[in-house]
Design a protein around this motif. Structure first.
Motif, PDB file in Angstrom:
ATOM      1  N   ARG A  86      28.558  -1.156  25.739  1.00 34.23           N
ATOM      2  CA  ARG A  86      27.269  -1.287  26.408  1.00 34.23           C
ATOM      3  C   ARG A  86      26.328  -2.182  25.616  1.00 34.23           C
ATOM      4  N   ASP A  87      26.273  -1.999  24.304  1.00 37.44           N
ATOM      5  CA  ASP A  87      25.321  -2.740  23.478  1.00 37.44           C
ATOM      6  C   ASP A  87      25.598  -4.230  23.461  1.00 37.44           C
TER       7      ASP A  87
ATOM      8  N   THR B  97      32.268   3.257  23.816  1.00 31.31           N
ATOM      9  CA  THR B  97      31.383   3.120  24.969  1.00 31.31           C
ATOM     10  C   THR B  97      30.026   2.576  24.554  1.00 31.31           C
ATOM     11  N   ASP B  98      29.482   3.109  23.450  1.00 31.31           N
ATOM     12  CA  ASP B  98      28.202   2.616  22.928  1.00 31.31           C
ATOM     13  C   ASP B  98      28.298   1.129  22.627  1.00 31.31           C
TER      14      ASP B  98
ATOM     15  N   TYR C 123      20.284  -1.411  20.991  1.00 29.27           N
ATOM     16  CA  TYR C 123      19.993  -0.674  19.761  1.00 29.27           C
ATOM     17  C   TYR C 123      19.944  -1.632  18.574  1.00 29.27           C
TER      18      TYR C 123
ATOM     19  N   ILE D  86      29.014   5.765  16.164  1.00 31.01           N
ATOM     20  CA  ILE D  86      28.912   5.418  17.575  1.00 31.01           C
ATOM     21  C   ILE D  86      30.308   5.337  18.185  1.00 31.01           C
ATOM     22  N   THR D  87      30.362   5.273  19.485  1.00 36.26           N
ATOM     23  CA  THR D  87      31.630   5.259  20.207  1.00 36.26           C
ATOM     24  C   THR D  87      31.937   3.871  20.753  1.00 36.26           C
TER      25      THR D  87
ATOM     26  N   PRO E  72      16.750   2.942  19.217  1.00 29.99           N
ATOM     27  CA  PRO E  72      16.798   2.328  20.548  1.00 29.99           C
ATOM     28  C   PRO E  72      15.793   1.194  20.704  1.00 29.99           C
TER      29      PRO E  72
ATOM     30  N   LYS F  84      20.538   4.560  14.061  1.00 35.33           N
ATOM     31  CA  LYS F  84      20.562   3.927  15.380  1.00 35.33           C
ATOM     32  C   LYS F  84      19.190   4.079  16.034  1.00 35.33           C
TER      33      LYS F  84
ATOM     34  N   TYR G 266      20.413  -1.289  14.259  1.00 34.48           N
ATOM     35  CA  TYR G 266      20.938  -0.367  13.254  1.00 34.48           C
ATOM     36  C   TYR G 266      20.318  -0.724  11.910  1.00 34.48           C
TER      37      TYR G 266
ATOM     38  N   GLU H  55      33.925  -1.978  29.201  1.00 33.45           N
ATOM     39  CA  GLU H  55      34.553  -0.930  28.394  1.00 33.45           C
ATOM     40  C   GLU H  55      36.079  -1.020  28.464  1.00 33.45           C
TER      41      GLU H  55
END
Length: 213
Positions: A34-35, A30-31, A111, A27-28, A91, A89, A113, A40
């Motif tokens: 957000r999570d 950004t991910d 999300y 994941i990034t 959702p 991952k 995991y 950011e």
């Protein structure tokens, strides 16, 4: 000057550890931002070594990656080898009703995991349950793993769209002849009878329930 060098080193250790956990999950930044609900720009400042997160933010990161806080803040031994399996991952979609149906929200709110070892095949998602009609099996606020499929066996619990695909509910699907009933597990609630003027569409089978004590 020595204090500045130490702080710079701590920031780099944290940044390297976060990046390692991001890479493991595929994941990034950004991910992650957000999570966990952090700006950011704030995450970027951590990764660039410009800022160091406070204890609350460190704990949020540790909870997100399911690791100890020290795994983020302390330097990793050069001979340490990761042995944990790659995670999948999945959702988490909007709230789904376990009382009177509510408007179905198809937006992703986060999300989970999971290890791929015990996961079923197929397209998976989590739905948040609301209400007490499915207790004790599905408590209010729990997250239900759903495998997308359009048909379930009689007696299985499913996520079902009703009221012209505008509302969603979790119920036990039961067939009595040509009649389909959506049954609650809590006897305080009434079943939903599926008729020509009140159709339903199964969107997936409930596989597993997860909740915090």
């Amino acid at each position: 000057m020595e204090e500045d060098i130490t702080l710079s080193y701590q920031r780099k250790v944290l940044s390297d550890n976060i990046q390692r956990f991001l890479d493991k999950r595929g994941i990034t930044q950004t991910d992650m931002a957000r999570d966990i609900g952090i700006a950011e720009t704030t995450v970027s400042s951590w990764m660039l070594g410009k800022r160091y997160p406070g204890l609350k933010s460190q704990q949020r990161l540790a909870d997100y990656f399911n690791v100890k806080r020290s795994d983020l803040t302390e330097e990793r031994s050069s001979n340490q080898v990761d042995v944990s399996p790659q995670t999948v991952k999945i959702p988490i979609l909007g709230i789904i009703a376990c009382d009177d149906p509510i408007l179905a929200e198809e937006n992703i709110i986060g999300y989970r995991y999971e290890s791929p070892v015990d996961l079923p095949s197929g397209s998976l998602c989590y739905l948040e349950a609301k209400g007490d009609s499915m207790i004790p099996k599905i408590p209010d606020g729990s997250q239900v793993l759903i495998r997308e499929q359009s048909v379930v066996e009689s007696g299985e619990i499913a996520a079902v769209l009703v009221n012209g695909d505008k509302e969603a509910t979790l119920k036990k699907v039961t067939r009595q002849g040509d009649t389909v009933l959506l049954l609650p597990l809590n006897s305080d609630h009434d079943p939903i009878i599926i008729k020509e003027d009140y159709p339903a569409r199964i969107i997936g089978k409930a596989i597993e329930v997860k909740y915090k004590l």
